[in-house]
Design a protein around this motif. Structure first.
Motif, PDB file in Angstrom:
ATOM      1  N   SER A 195       7.563  -6.708   0.415  1.00  0.00           N
ATOM      2  CA  SER A 195       6.661  -6.110  -0.351  1.00  0.00           C
ATOM      3  C   SER A 195       6.690  -4.573   0.012  1.00  0.00           C
ATOM      4  CB  SER A 195       5.059  -6.736  -0.183  1.00  0.00           C
ATOM      5  OG  SER A 195       4.178  -5.620  -1.048  1.00  0.00           O
ATOM      6  N   VAL A 196       6.754  -4.560   1.432  1.00  0.00           N
ATOM      7  CA  VAL A 196       6.593  -3.012   1.749  1.00  0.00           C
ATOM      8  C   VAL A 196       8.012  -2.272   1.126  1.00  0.00           C
ATOM      9  CG1 VAL A 196       6.785  -1.809   3.930  1.00  0.00           C
ATOM     10  CG2 VAL A 196       4.863  -3.366   3.750  1.00  0.00           C
ATOM     11  N   ALA A 197       9.218  -3.026   1.656  1.00  0.00           N
ATOM     12  CA  ALA A 197      10.392  -2.347   1.113  1.00  0.00           C
ATOM     13  C   ALA A 197      10.347  -2.089  -0.206  1.00  0.00           C
ATOM     14  CB  ALA A 197      11.404  -3.290   1.571  1.00  0.00           C
ATOM     15  N   HIS A 198       9.663  -2.693  -1.264  1.00  0.00           N
ATOM     16  CA  HIS A 198       9.521  -2.718  -2.880  1.00  0.00           C
ATOM     17  C   HIS A 198       8.884  -1.502  -3.074  1.00  0.00           C
ATOM     18  CE1 HIS A 198      10.460  -3.794  -6.808  1.00  0.00           C
ATOM     19  NE2 HIS A 198       9.217  -4.097  -6.989  1.00  0.00           N
ATOM     20  N   ALA A 199       7.959  -1.116  -2.239  1.00  0.00           N
ATOM     21  CA  ALA A 199       7.033   0.079  -2.406  1.00  0.00           C
ATOM     22  C   ALA A 199       6.574   0.031  -3.673  1.00  0.00           C
ATOM     23  CB  ALA A 199       7.889   1.215  -2.115  1.00  0.00           C
ATOM     24  N   ASP A 200       5.793  -0.873  -4.110  1.00  0.00           N
ATOM     25  CA  ASP A 200       5.205  -0.776  -5.665  1.00  0.00           C
ATOM     26  C   ASP A 200       3.974  -0.162  -5.254  1.00  0.00           C
ATOM     27  OD1 ASP A 200       3.892  -1.224  -7.901  1.00  0.00           O
ATOM     28  OD2 ASP A 200       4.547  -3.383  -8.118  1.00  0.00           O
ATOM     29  N   PRO A 201       3.572   0.970  -6.050  1.00  0.00           N
ATOM     30  CA  PRO A 201       2.450   1.670  -5.824  1.00  0.00           C
ATOM     31  C   PRO A 201       1.143   0.586  -6.308  1.00  0.00           C
ATOM     32  CG  PRO A 201       3.444   2.439  -7.477  1.00  0.00           C
ATOM     33  CD  PRO A 201       4.282   1.610  -7.279  1.00  0.00           C
ATOM     34  N   ALA A 202       1.346  -0.347  -7.020  1.00  0.00           N
ATOM     35  CA  ALA A 202      -0.060  -1.160  -7.387  1.00  0.00           C
ATOM     36  C   ALA A 202      -0.063  -2.630  -6.271  1.00  0.00           C
ATOM     37  CB  ALA A 202       0.145  -1.589  -8.636  1.00  0.00           C
ATOM     38  N   ALA A 203       0.717  -2.559  -5.266  1.00  0.00           N
ATOM     39  CA  ALA A 203       0.943  -3.843  -4.425  1.00  0.00           C
ATOM     40  C   ALA A 203      -0.129  -3.816  -3.418  1.00  0.00           C
ATOM     41  CB  ALA A 203       2.331  -3.871  -3.907  1.00  0.00           C
ATOM     42  N   GLU A 204      -0.632  -4.841  -3.015  1.00  0.00           N
ATOM     43  CA  GLU A 204      -1.894  -4.797  -2.027  1.00  0.00           C
ATOM     44  C   GLU A 204      -1.106  -4.741  -0.519  1.00  0.00           C
ATOM     45  OE1 GLU A 204      -2.836  -7.189  -5.620  1.00  0.00           O
ATOM     46  OE2 GLU A 204      -0.972  -7.090  -4.193  1.00  0.00           O
ATOM     47  N   MET A 205      -0.020  -5.164  -0.263  1.00  0.00           N
ATOM     48  CA  MET A 205       0.459  -5.112   1.020  1.00  0.00           C
ATOM     49  C   MET A 205       0.773  -3.533   1.575  1.00  0.00           C
ATOM     50  SD  MET A 205       0.308  -7.866   2.891  1.00  0.00           S
ATOM     51  CE  MET A 205      -1.318  -8.093   1.984  1.00  0.00           C
ATOM     52  N   PRO A 206       1.504  -2.728   0.694  1.00  0.00           N
ATOM     53  CA  PRO A 206       1.490  -1.366   1.300  1.00  0.00           C
ATOM     54  C   PRO A 206       0.454  -0.652   1.421  1.00  0.00           C
ATOM     55  CG  PRO A 206       3.172  -1.805  -0.658  1.00  0.00           C
ATOM     56  CD  PRO A 206       2.183  -3.094  -0.333  1.00  0.00           C
ATOM     57  N   LEU A 207      -0.916  -1.148   0.431  1.00  0.00           N
ATOM     58  CA  LEU A 207      -2.098  -0.301   0.749  1.00  0.00           C
ATOM     59  C   LEU A 207      -2.794  -0.737   2.133  1.00  0.00           C
ATOM     60  CD1 LEU A 207      -4.951   0.057  -1.673  1.00  0.00           C
ATOM     61  CD2 LEU A 207      -5.351  -1.151   0.311  1.00  0.00           C
ATOM     62  N   SER A 208      -2.547  -2.136   2.531  1.00  0.00           N
ATOM     63  CA  SER A 208      -3.335  -2.536   3.386  1.00  0.00           C
ATOM     64  C   SER A 208      -2.839  -2.086   4.777  1.00  0.00           C
ATOM     65  CB  SER A 208      -3.297  -4.217   3.338  1.00  0.00           C
ATOM     66  OG  SER A 208      -3.867  -4.560   2.385  1.00  0.00           O
ATOM     67  N   THR A 209      -1.171  -2.034   4.841  1.00  0.00           N
ATOM     68  CA  THR A 209      -0.636  -1.522   6.103  1.00  0.00           C
ATOM     69  C   THR A 209      -0.920  -0.115   6.045  1.00  0.00           C
ATOM     70  OG1 THR A 209       1.582  -1.061   4.673  1.00  0.00           O
ATOM     71  CG2 THR A 209       1.217  -3.215   5.852  1.00  0.00           C
ATOM     72  N   SER A 246       7.628   7.255  -3.189  1.00  0.00           N
ATOM     73  CA  SER A 246       7.267   7.390  -4.597  1.00  0.00           C
ATOM     74  C   SER A 246       7.594   6.033  -5.123  1.00  0.00           C
ATOM     75  CB  SER A 246       8.375   8.499  -5.201  1.00  0.00           C
ATOM     76  OG  SER A 246       7.985   8.721  -6.524  1.00  0.00           O
ATOM     77  N   TYR A 247       7.706   5.921  -6.613  1.00  0.00           N
ATOM     78  CA  TYR A 247       7.583   4.762  -7.164  1.00  0.00           C
ATOM     79  C   TYR A 247       8.718   4.055  -6.731  1.00  0.00           C
ATOM     80  CZ  TYR A 247       4.222   6.754 -10.712  1.00  0.00           C
ATOM     81  OH  TYR A 247       3.176   7.256 -11.265  1.00  0.00           O
ATOM     82  N   PHE A 248       8.534   2.713  -6.356  1.00  0.00           N
ATOM     83  CA  PHE A 248       9.405   1.775  -5.715  1.00  0.00           C
ATOM     84  C   PHE A 248      10.394   2.410  -4.854  1.00  0.00           C
ATOM     85  CE2 PHE A 248       7.878   0.750  -9.821  1.00  0.00           C
ATOM     86  CZ  PHE A 248       7.413  -0.875  -9.626  1.00  0.00           C
ATOM     87  N   THR A 249      10.092   3.454  -4.002  1.00  0.00           N
ATOM     88  CA  THR A 249      11.130   4.125  -3.092  1.00  0.00           C
ATOM     89  C   THR A 249      10.367   4.273  -2.060  1.00  0.00           C
ATOM     90  OG1 THR A 249      11.655   5.470  -4.825  1.00  0.00           O
ATOM     91  CG2 THR A 249      12.478   6.179  -2.789  1.00  0.00           C
ATOM     92  N   SER A 250      10.895   3.677  -0.895  1.00  0.00           N
ATOM     93  CA  SER A 250      10.552   3.932   0.431  1.00  0.00           C
ATOM     94  C   SER A 250      11.331   4.507   1.352  1.00  0.00           C
ATOM     95  CB  SER A 250      10.366   2.217   1.092  1.00  0.00           C
ATOM     96  OG  SER A 250      11.782   1.924   1.462  1.00  0.00           O
ATOM     97  N   ALA A 251      11.147   4.782   2.558  1.00  0.00           N
ATOM     98  CA  ALA A 251      11.750   5.778   3.731  1.00  0.00           C
ATOM     99  C   ALA A 251      13.262   4.893   4.219  1.00  0.00           C
ATOM    100  CB  ALA A 251      11.185   6.232   4.774  1.00  0.00           C
ATOM    101  N   LEU A 252      13.234   3.866   3.917  1.00  0.00           N
ATOM    102  CA  LEU A 252      14.459   2.862   4.314  1.00  0.00           C
ATOM    103  C   LEU A 252      15.966   3.511   3.824  1.00  0.00           C
ATOM    104  CD1 LEU A 252      13.030  -0.649   3.826  1.00  0.00           C
ATOM    105  CD2 LEU A 252      13.352   0.596   5.988  1.00  0.00           C
TER     106      LEU A 252
END
Length: 293
Positions: free
Chosen positions: A114-128, A155-161
């Protein structure tokens, strides 16, 4: 719909997975597959190579460190939701996991995916982001590095990986006495994407004054947005203070919905309710830890 043709690789170790990612620049990592496979079936994503890390059981472990809770990247959302250690040490994370899709999705989806997918509507990115998590990232060519949640979501579906990097572990500062949390999400129905949502962590000192305040919102920009209430430190929690902060923070969002003003109103309400929940729960955390022990 069916995905476009691709080569399927299934490594048995983390080292093997990293070597495969280094060897195939166009490879995509599949953890639970709950997001990637949907995009592939719609042909919105057409990776030439899939590296399925589902066999890497070493990344399903959970460690209770002195200061941090450490989760393997393949810990599923269902485990986050139900594990008593996570509920005691990172209750916001466990609370947020209940809002992810349905049980079948939570059984397969993973925190690292979930973190790698980086969806701005996702719960795990927000929580972390609210919890100030640190992601441990590995590459066969560049070695290991640590990425703070504040730097992970670009950004949208874009992480620092980088393309050859893999999230292996997630370190989350454990909840402390005098700290409360709140998580609120609005959707058309349970399991749908969140129209708006907010998470909050509030810390009070011995005099009942704010010593820590972190909030984040989802579906309000091209990434989860973090708000740190430094100007509230030293104040006492109150409905008026929460209304002021929620209004100010909501105005700074940039939702991509058809009705941005409505989205900001939802965001403001979610922030207020999350802050109110966090206030109520201050002190409750110690009772949860005592019960677990």
């Amino acid at each position: 719909m069916k995905p476009a043709p691709f080569q399927y690789l299934r490594p048995a170790t983390v080292a093997e997975a990293l070597e495969q990612l280094a060897s195939y620049p166009d490879a995509k990592v599949m953890a639970g597959g709950q997001s990637l496979m949907a995009l592939m079936n719609l042909r919105l994503a057409r990776p030439g190579v899939i590296v399925d890390i589902g066999r890497l059981d070493e990344l399903r472990r959970i460690f209770d460190d002195t200061e941090d809770l450490i989760l393997g990247a393949l810990v599923t959302h269902r485990t986050v939701e139900t594990d008593p250690l996570i509920a005691a040490r990172a209750p916001l994370l466990a609370d947020a996991a209940r809002y992810i899709g349905h049980v079948g999705i939570r059984n397969r989806g993973t925190i690292g995916g979930s973190v790698a997918h980086a969806d701005p509507a996702a719960e795990m990115p927000l929580s972390t982001l609210v919890l100030d998590a640190t992601f441990h990232v590995e590459s066969a060519t560049r070695g290991r590095r640590q990425v703070r949640a504040e730097d992970m979501f670009v950004s949208y579906f874009t992480s620092a990986l980088e393309p050859d990097e893999l999230i292996t572990w997630v370190s989350i500062p454990a909840a402390r006495y005098g700290q409360g949390w709140g998580f609120v999400e609005y959707a058309h129905q349970h399991g749908d994407y969140g129209l708006a949502g907010a998470g909050a962590v509030l810390g009070l000192d011995a005099d009942g004054r704010i010593c820590e305040l972190r909030c984040a919102v989802l579906s309000a920009a091209d990434r989860p947005l973090l708000f740190v209430g430094d100007d509230a430190v030293g104040e006492r929690p109150s409905a008026r203070l929460w209304e002021t902060l929620a209004s100010r923070w909501a105005r700074s969002t940039d939702p991509s919905s058809d009705d941005p003003d409505y989205s900001r109103q939802l965001c403001e309400t979610a922030l207020f309710e999350a802050l109110t929940e966090a206030t109520r729960r201050v002190g409750e955390r110690q009772e949860r830890v005592d019960a677990y022990r």
